[in-house]
Motif scaffolding. Structure first.
Motif, PDB file in Angstrom:
ATOM      1  N   ARG A 161       0.839  -1.203   0.000  1.00  0.00           N
ATOM      2  CA  ARG A 161       0.000   0.000   0.000  1.00  0.00           C
ATOM      3  C   ARG A 161       0.860   1.232   0.000  1.00  0.00           C
ATOM      4  NH1 ARG A 161      -5.349  -0.978  -0.445  1.00  0.00           N
ATOM      5  NH2 ARG A 161      -5.591   1.269  -0.626  1.00  0.00           N
ATOM      6  N   VAL A 162       0.351   2.207  -0.767  1.00  0.00           N
ATOM      7  CA  VAL A 162       0.980   3.520  -0.742  1.00  0.00           C
ATOM      8  C   VAL A 162       0.743   4.124   0.638  1.00  0.00           C
ATOM      9  CG1 VAL A 162       0.897   5.849  -1.673  1.00  0.00           C
ATOM     10  CG2 VAL A 162       0.685   3.889  -3.219  1.00  0.00           C
TER      11      VAL A 162
ATOM     12  N   ALA B 141       1.028   7.656   2.477  1.00  0.00           N
ATOM     13  CA  ALA B 141       1.288   9.101   2.399  1.00  0.00           C
ATOM     14  C   ALA B 141       1.375   9.601   3.834  1.00  0.00           C
ATOM     15  CB  ALA B 141       0.203   9.774   1.575  1.00  0.00           C
ATOM     16  N   GLY B 142       0.427  10.404   4.288  1.00  0.00           N
ATOM     17  CA  GLY B 142       0.490  10.884   5.678  1.00  0.00           C
ATOM     18  C   GLY B 142       0.133   9.807   6.684  1.00  0.00           C
TER      19      GLY B 142
ATOM     20  N   ILE C 276      -9.668  19.710   7.276  1.00  0.00           N
ATOM     21  CA  ILE C 276      -9.275  18.337   7.625  1.00  0.00           C
ATOM     22  C   ILE C 276      -8.698  18.288   9.037  1.00  0.00           C
ATOM     23  CG2 ILE C 276      -7.672  16.462   7.095  1.00  0.00           C
ATOM     24  CD1 ILE C 276      -7.991  17.119   4.160  1.00  0.00           C
ATOM     25  N   GLY C 277      -9.276  17.421   9.853  1.00  0.00           N
ATOM     26  CA  GLY C 277      -8.710  17.104  11.164  1.00  0.00           C
ATOM     27  C   GLY C 277      -8.438  18.323  12.026  1.00  0.00           C
TER      28      GLY C 277
ATOM     29  N   GLY D 104      -3.969  11.380  -0.308  1.00  0.00           N
ATOM     30  CA  GLY D 104      -4.546  10.421   0.638  1.00  0.00           C
ATOM     31  C   GLY D 104      -6.037  10.637   0.790  1.00  0.00           C
TER      32      GLY D 104
ATOM     33  N   CYS E 149      -7.562   9.236  -2.460  1.00  0.00           N
ATOM     34  CA  CYS E 149      -7.395   7.789  -2.661  1.00  0.00           C
ATOM     35  C   CYS E 149      -8.081   6.978  -1.574  1.00  0.00           C
ATOM     36  CB  CYS E 149      -5.916   7.419  -2.730  1.00  0.00           C
ATOM     37  SG  CYS E 149      -5.104   8.157  -4.161  1.00  0.00           S
ATOM     38  N   ASN E 150      -8.241   7.548  -0.403  1.00  0.00           N
ATOM     39  CA  ASN E 150      -8.974   6.833   0.642  1.00  0.00           C
ATOM     40  C   ASN E 150     -10.447   6.690   0.246  1.00  0.00           C
ATOM     41  OD1 ASN E 150      -9.019   5.690   3.409  1.00  0.00           O
ATOM     42  ND2 ASN E 150     -10.420   7.399   3.785  1.00  0.00           N
TER      43      ASN E 150
ATOM     44  N   LEU F  63      -0.490   4.957  -9.408  1.00  0.00           N
ATOM     45  CA  LEU F  63      -0.197   5.899  -8.342  1.00  0.00           C
ATOM     46  C   LEU F  63      -0.801   7.247  -8.709  1.00  0.00           C
ATOM     47  CD1 LEU F  63       1.776   6.531  -5.839  1.00  0.00           C
ATOM     48  CD2 LEU F  63       3.415   7.241  -7.604  1.00  0.00           C
ATOM     49  N   LEU F  64      -1.416   7.916  -7.724  1.00  0.00           N
ATOM     50  CA  LEU F  64      -1.863   9.291  -7.968  1.00  0.00           C
ATOM     51  C   LEU F  64      -0.656  10.204  -7.789  1.00  0.00           C
ATOM     52  CD1 LEU F  64      -4.142  11.381  -8.441  1.00  0.00           C
ATOM     53  CD2 LEU F  64      -4.484  11.421  -5.964  1.00  0.00           C
TER      54      LEU F  64
ATOM     55  N   MET G 234     -12.281  17.818  14.192  1.00  0.00           N
ATOM     56  CA  MET G 234     -12.089  16.428  14.584  1.00  0.00           C
ATOM     57  C   MET G 234     -13.364  15.614  14.402  1.00  0.00           C
ATOM     58  SD  MET G 234      -8.980  16.418  15.330  1.00  0.00           S
ATOM     59  CE  MET G 234      -8.490  15.016  16.313  1.00  0.00           C
TER      60      MET G 234
HETATM   61  C1  LIG Z   1      -8.271  12.783  13.655  1.00  0.00           C
HETATM   62  C2  LIG Z   1      -8.567  12.749  12.192  1.00  0.00           C
HETATM   63  C3  LIG Z   1      -9.380  13.729  11.639  1.00  0.00           C
HETATM   64  C4  LIG Z   1      -9.674  13.714  10.301  1.00  0.00           C
HETATM   65  N1  LIG Z   1     -10.470  14.698   9.808  1.00  0.00           N
HETATM   66  C5  LIG Z   1     -10.783  14.690   8.488  1.00  0.00           C
HETATM   67  C6  LIG Z   1     -11.613  15.695   7.950  1.00  0.00           C
HETATM   68  O1  LIG Z   1     -12.044  16.605   8.648  1.00  0.00           O
HETATM   69  N2  LIG Z   1     -11.919  15.631   6.627  1.00  0.00           N
HETATM   70  C7  LIG Z   1     -11.443  14.649   5.829  1.00  0.00           C
HETATM   71  O2  LIG Z   1     -11.769  14.649   4.657  1.00  0.00           O
HETATM   72  N3  LIG Z   1     -10.650  13.677   6.331  1.00  0.00           N
HETATM   73  C8  LIG Z   1     -10.311  13.684   7.627  1.00  0.00           C
HETATM   74  N4  LIG Z   1      -9.504  12.702   8.122  1.00  0.00           N
HETATM   75  C9  LIG Z   1      -9.041  11.641   7.234  1.00  0.00           C
HETATM   76  C10 LIG Z   1      -7.629  11.825   6.672  1.00  0.00           C
HETATM   77  O3  LIG Z   1      -6.856  12.654   7.479  1.00  0.00           O
HETATM   78  C11 LIG Z   1      -7.666  12.419   5.279  1.00  0.00           C
HETATM   79  O4  LIG Z   1      -8.428  11.605   4.430  1.00  0.00           O
HETATM   80  C12 LIG Z   1      -6.257  12.602   4.720  1.00  0.00           C
HETATM   81  O5  LIG Z   1      -6.298  13.500   3.647  1.00  0.00           O
HETATM   82  C13 LIG Z   1      -5.623  11.312   4.273  1.00  0.00           C
HETATM   83  O6  LIG Z   1      -4.319  11.601   3.796  1.00  0.00           O
HETATM   84  P1  LIG Z   1      -3.032  10.750   4.225  1.00  0.00           P
HETATM   85  O7  LIG Z   1      -1.909  11.374   3.512  1.00  0.00           O
HETATM   86  O8  LIG Z   1      -2.923  10.683   5.674  1.00  0.00           O
HETATM   87  O9  LIG Z   1      -3.425   9.348   3.596  1.00  0.00           O
HETATM   88  P2  LIG Z   1      -2.913   7.893   3.978  1.00  0.00           P
HETATM   89  O10 LIG Z   1      -3.555   7.433   5.214  1.00  0.00           O
HETATM   90  O11 LIG Z   1      -1.441   7.831   3.885  1.00  0.00           O
HETATM   91  O12 LIG Z   1      -3.530   7.142   2.748  1.00  0.00           O
HETATM   92  C14 LIG Z   1      -4.914   7.006   2.548  1.00  0.00           C
HETATM   93  C15 LIG Z   1      -5.201   6.011   1.442  1.00  0.00           C
HETATM   94  O13 LIG Z   1      -4.799   6.533   0.191  1.00  0.00           O
HETATM   95  C16 LIG Z   1      -3.808   5.740  -0.428  1.00  0.00           C
HETATM   96  N5  LIG Z   1      -2.889   6.682  -1.069  1.00  0.00           N
HETATM   97  C17 LIG Z   1      -2.339   7.767  -0.470  1.00  0.00           C
HETATM   98  N6  LIG Z   1      -1.632   8.479  -1.363  1.00  0.00           N
HETATM   99  C18 LIG Z   1      -1.743   7.822  -2.544  1.00  0.00           C
HETATM  100  C19 LIG Z   1      -1.236   8.067  -3.843  1.00  0.00           C
HETATM  101  N7  LIG Z   1      -0.490   9.138  -4.109  1.00  0.00           N
HETATM  102  N8  LIG Z   1      -1.553   7.196  -4.829  1.00  0.00           N
HETATM  103  C20 LIG Z   1      -2.313   6.113  -4.573  1.00  0.00           C
HETATM  104  N9  LIG Z   1      -2.818   5.836  -3.355  1.00  0.00           N
HETATM  105  C21 LIG Z   1      -2.530   6.687  -2.357  1.00  0.00           C
HETATM  106  C22 LIG Z   1      -3.211   4.912   0.676  1.00  0.00           C
HETATM  107  O14 LIG Z   1      -2.692   3.707   0.226  1.00  0.00           O
HETATM  108  C23 LIG Z   1      -4.413   4.712   1.567  1.00  0.00           C
HETATM  109  O15 LIG Z   1      -5.222   3.675   1.104  1.00  0.00           O
HETATM  110  C24 LIG Z   1      -9.171  12.699   9.476  1.00  0.00           C
HETATM  111  C25 LIG Z   1      -8.351  11.725  10.018  1.00  0.00           C
HETATM  112  C26 LIG Z   1      -8.042  11.737  11.354  1.00  0.00           C
HETATM  113  C27 LIG Z   1      -7.146  10.686  11.917  1.00  0.00           C
END
Ligand SMILES: Cc1cc2nc3c(=O)[nH]c(=O)nc-3n(C[C@H](O)[C@H](O)[C@H](O)COP(=O)(O)OP(=O)(O)OC[C@H]3O[C@@H](n4cnc5c(N)ncnc54)[C@H](O)[C@@H]3O)c2cc1C
Lengths: 288, 750
Positions: free
Chosen positions: A26-27, A29-30, A98-99, A111, A114-115, A163-164, A189
């Motif tokens: 799995r990719v 990211a954050g 976000i968050g 992320g 892709c999520n 990959l995105l 949150m």
């Molecule tokens: C406390 C908390 C609060 C949050 N609040 C919000 C909110 O208010 N709004 C909201 O929308 N979300 C929220 N989120 C969810 C999350 O933070 C977001 O969706 C965030 O943008 C995910 O990004 P990431 O980089 O952490 O993704 P990751 O967790 O690293 O990845 C998410 C998914 O995407 C895939 N992926 C990531 N990058 C790529 C890529 N470049 N190509 C292909 N696949 C990829 C990964 O494999 C995984 O399946 C929250 C999460 C938490 C823990």
């Protein structure tokens, strides 16, 4: 803790090769979605492919007629970018939602897309501004419109091994602006119960000449609403038009009843947010 | 007593445990580790209600790394005739710690495993084979008291005044308080308001999950490290559940990341003890947040009907309150306390308070800050508000007209001594927030609250160091800044600075028996013991000075931390300060130490009045709290910052309970929101700065006038927010939470 092999490729081609060779990798990211899912036992990846070391996936740039946001760019870098804030304030505010401060230092735009959560905040905002996903695979690059990127909860149009890389937003035309609003019972949150993004262009006389309306958290994927946009185009974004935007959004919503909100509530409120976002976008466009 | 001029009491020194807390050095429950320690995992019931037909733990032992497996059958059979402790019914407690024959909620512990890694322990737990005979869940009060309800406990017969059912039921107890002639009272009233209210189960939401480490020795001695509000309670309860002699158990409390009543009982400790005994290794058990939500806390869901009558002149005449509280899996909801508090703030000539303790197949409730009182106040204080509205009276005015004062008698019996309820109302009325201008869609609410506070047993010891500083040791974990308050009390008596006193939380072998940090009793009761011990120290210091000077004891007075010749006594000597006397301890009689013990049968009750301003989004139903003001009688605020902190914290929890918090159960009794994402406690940005006004009407039972302050502040907010939303919308919200969907539905008239 479990041990999962970790790799941090330095280029898109390296990442694509790694992904192509292991379907369960799995990719990473954050990690703000993924780590939670893995710890909760929802996902069991065979390997982490950390994409935060790939230069092509990092940063915000305004080039020619588009804005490019690398997929691994964290939220804080995006909404603090002055030019992006000015050009697409709705995208900036969606990212800013976000968050919390801590999450925003990690959570990436890629992320979020892709999520593929139906409630992801950036998705409706990006759909409204007509953004495209730039995707790389073993066969090269392709573009997918954001509205076609998520195909269902947790499902995307990415093929195995793809990959995105970035999101490309067309630079807004004159007197064009966007806005994004979401409803959560708290102030942060929390997960959007309803979200709505609107981008529109005003003619010299204040008549709306183009519009895109997108809603989130009220269907398996975010929806682009033709009817709501049609309600705006040709209007002066007056109360009448806004009421029709609200009605169109309410009619298009196909929400579920769950712990986060009821069907009746989501349907009503998506209309309210769509019309409020349209009014904000119109005010912003007026000032341009 | 109130004449006393304090030097330390009322100041705000930096808390003694502050540095360790803000730098992350403080050790909480999960921070302890021992060599060779095993990690434990608990297998929990997938059903809300089922008979356990059989358990086969042997497959778990085949997992590599697993060293011990236990189930309910490995514990002594708990009997109802057995040991009844002051912390509740031990058989029920034992059955809650680990199910024996029946599971009574989803998440109920059925077995536990200890292994060399947490993964191995979890894999072992997954391998345990449990055969269940699934029974119908009982998920609310209505279905629990229905004639055809599934019965949770075959031996549960309702206690309390007739008429109560005589065959087994799900109603464990009825509490009835009454006075006057209720029918006459309503007949004499000009207005009568009657409404029914409901509140859902809510969790205390402490940030630190339950955690324990247990070591057992070959001689049977057991040491327990855990996060608890009461190490002596943990010792006594663990002894009862495991059958180990109490004196073989030592409990060492860690720092505690919140409890709010939820850490007054035990969950993990007996399991870790048994796993450690069997494996011969130390065992650590730490709950996940999900386990905390599913299997600890919460407080009751409630259904409260309030009928209240008043005369045109604003005089309250009669009230009838009928309350059903859910206890969860085992009897013991706080409905009794709810009955005691429901009408205790006002004078009613005629009243009936009728409470029922109802069991349901949900997690067993635990104490939560002023247990039972907020649920009652949610109903009563809204009806008081509505009576004021119907009579065209200001809500504070109506409360002042009816507020209890000294010599009034509470419905549950006692006659009030000096209390500060009226003072809180008057301060609230004077507060600028009560006259701030409101905009469109905004509304203001008022509500008051009462909590009786506890006394119980406490002890304290004070030791002098050779350099004149002091150490005070008690058995109360510091959950709300009590160390700082305790140091201030010693400092006040000795005449030194609070920073010259080291306040220590002892363990069950280094501190004298002391009841829980709970019931708002620590500053009050433990404080009394500390003051008494400190006064003993002062007497000893004077003795030493008398010896040095060669005079009688009454020739020495103690002033500002120094021995001085008392009036009329020889005045040719230089005063002796603490350090000088302490330096000569060895030559003047040896170490200077003192201890004291108290068991005050009563405590001075606490009263508060809160003000809340909200704005309601008419199109989304979202409520925003604009201003929040808490006014409370603290008797005497020893460390005002921690009194204010209690007031703000209680208000914040109450606002959360009012607006968004709730356990959401599916039809099988499974909690759907066992995490902070969907169990919506307020975050910092949800709340305005909460304004505080401390009122000080000295409590005649305490040498400084202290009253407990920790619990009262959660009593008014539920009703206070509801009254504000009613003012903003013109709609009464009788069901909690007042969440956006509910508000919007009411505004739109659906
Ligand atoms: C406390 C908390 C609060 C949050 N609040 C919000 C909110 O208010 N709004 C909201 O929308 N979300 C929220 N989120 C969810 C999350 O933070 C977001 O969706 C965030 O943008 C995910 O990004 P990431 O980089 O952490 O993704 P990751 O967790 O690293 O990845 C998410 C998914 O995407 C895939 N992926 C990531 N990058 C790529 C890529 N470049 N190509 C292909 N696949 C990829 C990964 O494999 C995984 O399946 C929250 C999460 C938490 C823990």
């Amino acid at each position: 803790m479990q041990s999962i092999p970790y790799q941090a490729p330095a280029s898109v081609s390296e990442a694509v090769a790694l992904l192509g060779s292991d379907a369960e990798a799995r990719v990473l990211a954050g990690g703000t979605d993924l780590l939670v899912q893995v710890r909760g036992g929802v996902r069991k990846p065979s390997a982490w492919i950390d994409v935060k070391r790939i230069p092509d996936l990092l940063g915000v740039s305004v080039e020619g007629d588009s804005i490019r946001i690398g997929a691994a760019t964290p939220a804080a870098v995006i909404f603090e970018h002055p030019e992006l804030q000015r050009l697409v304030p709705g995208v900036a505010e969606a990212t800013d939602l976000i968050g919390s401060t801590q999450i925003q230092g990690r959570a990436t735009l890629g992320g979020n897309l892709c999520n593929a959560s139906p409630a992801a905040d950036t998705t409706p905002a990006l759909i409204a501004v007509g953004a495209q996903c730039i995707v790389a695979g073993s066969g090269g690059e392709r573009e997918i419109a954001v509205e076609a990127f998520a195909t269902g909860p947790g499902q995307t149009a990415l093929a195995q091994g793809e990959l995105l890389v970035a999101v490309r937003i067309p630079k807004p035309a004159a007197r064009t602006a966007d806005a994004y609003l979401r409803l959560i019972p708290r102030t942060e949150m929390d997960i959007a119960v309803v979200g709505a993004g609107v981008a529109l262009t005003l003619g010299d006389d204040g008549t709306c000449t183009q519009a895109r309306v997108a809603i989130g958290a009220v269907a398996p994927t975010a929806l682009l609403l033709e009817e709501a946009a049609a309600a705006l185009v040709g209007s002066r974004v007056d109360d009448d038009a806004l009421a029709r935007v609200a009605a169109a959004a309410t009619a298009a919503a196909r929400p579920i009843d769950d712990k986060r909100g009821t069907i009746a509530y989501r349907r009503k409120v998506v209309g309210v947010l769509a019309k409020r976002a349209a009014a904000i976008a119109a005010n912003r466009a007026q000032e341009r | 007593m109130s004449e006393r001029k304090f030097k330390q009491v009322g100041t705000r020194p930096i808390r003694h445990d502050g540095l360790e807390k803000v730098t992350g050095r403080a050790n909480f429950g999960a921070d302890y580790s021992l060599p060779g320690m095993l990690q434990g995992a608990v297998l929990r019931s997938p059903h809300a209600h089922a008979k356990i037909v059989s358990i086969d733990t042997s497959p778990a032992l085949e997992v590599e790394g697993v060293k011990a497996v236990i189930s309910g059958r490995d514990f002594p059979i708990p009997t109802r005739e057995g040991d009844r402790q002051q912390y509740g019914d031990v058989p029920d407690l034992a059955n809650n710690v680990i199910a024996r024959d029946k599971v009574l909620y989803h998440g109920h512990a059925v077995a536990a495993v200890a292994a060399t890694t947490i993964e191995a322990a979890q894999r072992g737990a997954e391998k345990i084979r449990v055969e269940y005979e699934v029974l119908p869940p009982v998920l609310d009060i209505e279905s629990a008291i229905a004639p055809d309800a599934a019965i949770l406990h075959d031996d549960l017969v309702c206690q309390g005044p007739a008429p109560v059912p005589s065959s087994p039921t799900n109603v464990a107890r009825r509490t009835l308080l009454s006075g006057g002639d209720i029918e006459q009272g309503f007949a004499d009233s000009d207005v009568v308001v009657e409404r029914e209210f409901t509140t859902p189960m809510v969790h205390q939401g402490y940030i630190e999950p339950h955690a324990t480490v247990v070591e057992t020795l070959e001689n049977g001695n057991v040491t327990i490290w855990c996060c608890t509000q009461g190490p002596f309670a943990v010792r006594g309860l663990t002894a009862s559940v495991t059958g180990i002699e109490l004196s073989k158990i030592k409990v060492i409390p860690s720092e505690i990341g919140g409890g709010f009543g939820g850490k007054t009982t035990i969950y993990l400790e007996p399991l870790a003890v048994e796993l450690s005994r069997r494996s011969g290794r130390p065992v650590k058990l730490v709950m996940s947040r999900e386990e905390v939500f599913r299997a600890t806390g919460p407080t009751s869901a409630g259904r409260v009907r309030v009928k209240m009558g008043a005369r045109k002149d604003g005089r309250l005449v009669a009230a009838e309150v009928v309350m059903y509280y859910e206890a969860g899996a085992f009897p013991g909801s706080p409905v009794g306390a709810g009955c005691m508090c429901a009408l205790s703030a006002y004078c009613f000539d005629h009243f009936v308070i009728d409470g029922y303790d109802v069991v349901t197949t949900k997690p067993r409730v635990a104490a939560y800050r002023a247990p039972g009182a907020p649920i009652a106040a949610f109903g009563v204080e809204q009806v008081v508000d509505e009576v004021a509205e119907r009579l065209g009276l200001d809500p504070i005015e109506l409360r002042l007209l009816n507020a209890v004062q000294e010599n009034d008698v509470a419905p549950y019996g006692p006659k009030y001594q000096a209390i500060g309820f009226r003072e809180t109302l008057e301060e609230a009325r004077k507060h600028p927030n009560y006259s701030a201008t409101l905009g469109p869609n905004q509304g203001r609410g008022v509500a008051s609250g009462f909590w009786f506070n506890a006394g119980l047993q406490s002890s304290a010891s004070v030791h002098m160091n050779e350099d004149g500083t002091a150490i005070v040791t008690t058995g109360n974990p510091d959950i709300g800044g009590s160390r700082a308050a305790q140091a201030i009390m010693v400092a006040e008596e000795l005449g030194i600075g609070a920073e010259q006193v080291v306040p220590l939380v002892g363990d069950t072998e280094s501190a004298g028996y002391t009841d829980l940090t709970g019931g708002s009793r620590t500053a009050y009761a433990t404080g009394m013991a500390i003051i008494e011990a400190s006064q003993d120290i002062v007497r000893q210091l004077r003795e030493r000075a008398a010896k040095i000077w060669g005079v009688e004891l009454d020739g020495v007075a103690w002033e500002d931390g120094r021995a001085v010749p008392s009036n009329g006594a020889a005045s040719d000597v230089e005063p002796l300060n603490l350090a000088e006397i302490a330096a000569q301890m060895g030559a003047t009689g040896g170490p200077i130490v003192a201890q004291a013990a108290v068991s005050p049968p009563m405590a001075g009750p606490g009263f508060a009045t809160h003000l809340c301003d909200v704005e309601v989004d008419q199109e989304t139903g979202k409520v925003t709290v604009l201003r929040y003001t808490t006014v409370q009688d603290a008797g005497k605020a020893v460390h005002p910052s921690y009194v204010e902190g209690q007031m703000q914290g209680g208000a914040a929890q109450g606002i959360g309970w009012a607006l968004n918090e709730e356990y959401i159960f599916d039809e099988n009794g499974v909690v759907e929101n066992p995490g902070f994402l969907d169990y919506r406690m307020p975050v910092a940005s949800d709340l305005p700065m909460i304004d505080t006004v401390i009122v000080e009407v000295a409590n005649p039972l305490h040498p400084y006038g202290v009253r407990g302050v920790g619990e009262t502040p959660i009593v008014p907010p539920l009703a206070c927010v509801a009254n504000a939303v009613a003012a903003a919308t013109g709609k009464r919200f009788t069901d909690l939470p007042i969440s956006p969907p509910r508000v919007l539905a009411a505004i739109d008239g659906d």
